[in-house]
Scaffold this active site. Structure first.
Site, PDB file in Angstrom:
ATOM      1  CG  ASN A  65      -1.987  -0.794   1.306  1.00 36.88           C
ATOM      2  OD1 ASN A  65      -2.883  -1.312   0.583  1.00 36.88           O
ATOM      3  ND2 ASN A  65      -2.379  -1.504   2.689  1.00 36.88           N
ATOM      4  CG  HIS A  90       4.373  -2.318   5.144  1.00 35.54           C
ATOM      5  ND1 HIS A  90       4.232  -0.962   5.102  1.00 35.54           N
ATOM      6  CD2 HIS A  90       3.255  -2.783   5.430  1.00 35.54           C
ATOM      7  CE1 HIS A  90       2.823  -0.333   5.658  1.00 35.54           C
ATOM      8  NE2 HIS A  90       2.209  -1.498   5.262  1.00 35.54           N
TER       9      HIS A  90
END
Ligand code: AMP
Length: 120
Positions: free
Chosen positions: A91, A104
């Site tokens: 994201n 991440h």
């Protein structure tokens, strides 16, 4: 967006709060997501101060970019996901609902994952 050194993954990287570690090397740390969305839900983060993939690919040294991508592949392999399959997702920014402003990659697996996006 400037990197916030107080974000939760920065604290995990500095060892200030614990994580359920899956793998670590010079470039990445991988750990189980605290709120798993699939039987296997692991996060892989680079060891550096990058908010997003755009920030990372623009500003990280080549060695770290290679190490991060290799780390994601290794963790997926080591989790036994190569044959059954899995999904990786990163994201970035408000429209994606990114909650933690440290780059991440999510690795999801362990069940049929269904269509790529859920309508909201
Ligand atoms: P994102 O919405 O892509 O920013 O995802 C952030 C993810 O981090 C979520 O799936 C959270 O469940 C997860 N998370 C938040 N805090 C922790 C933590 N302390 N340890 C492991 N996972 C966490």
């Amino acid at each position: 967006m400037a990197y916030d050194r107080d974000n939760i993954f920065a604290k995990i990287l500095r060892g200030e709060i614990p994580c359920n570690k899956v793998y670590e090397d010079d470039f990445v740390l991988a750990f189980h997501d605290i709120n798993p969305q699939a039987p296997i839900h692991v996060l892989v983060i680079p060891k550096g101060e990058y908010v997003s993939m755009a920030d990372f690919t623009a500003n990280a040294p080549d060695e770290l970019i290679v190490g991060f991508v290799r780390g994601i592949g290794k963790v997926a392999r080591d989790l036994g996901l190569e044959d059954p399959g899995y999904r990786i997702l990163a994201n970035a920014g408000p429209d994606s609902h990114q909650e933690v402003p440290h780059l991440h990659v999510h690795i999801f697996g362990g069940r049929k994952l269904g269509p790529m996006l859920v309508r909201s």
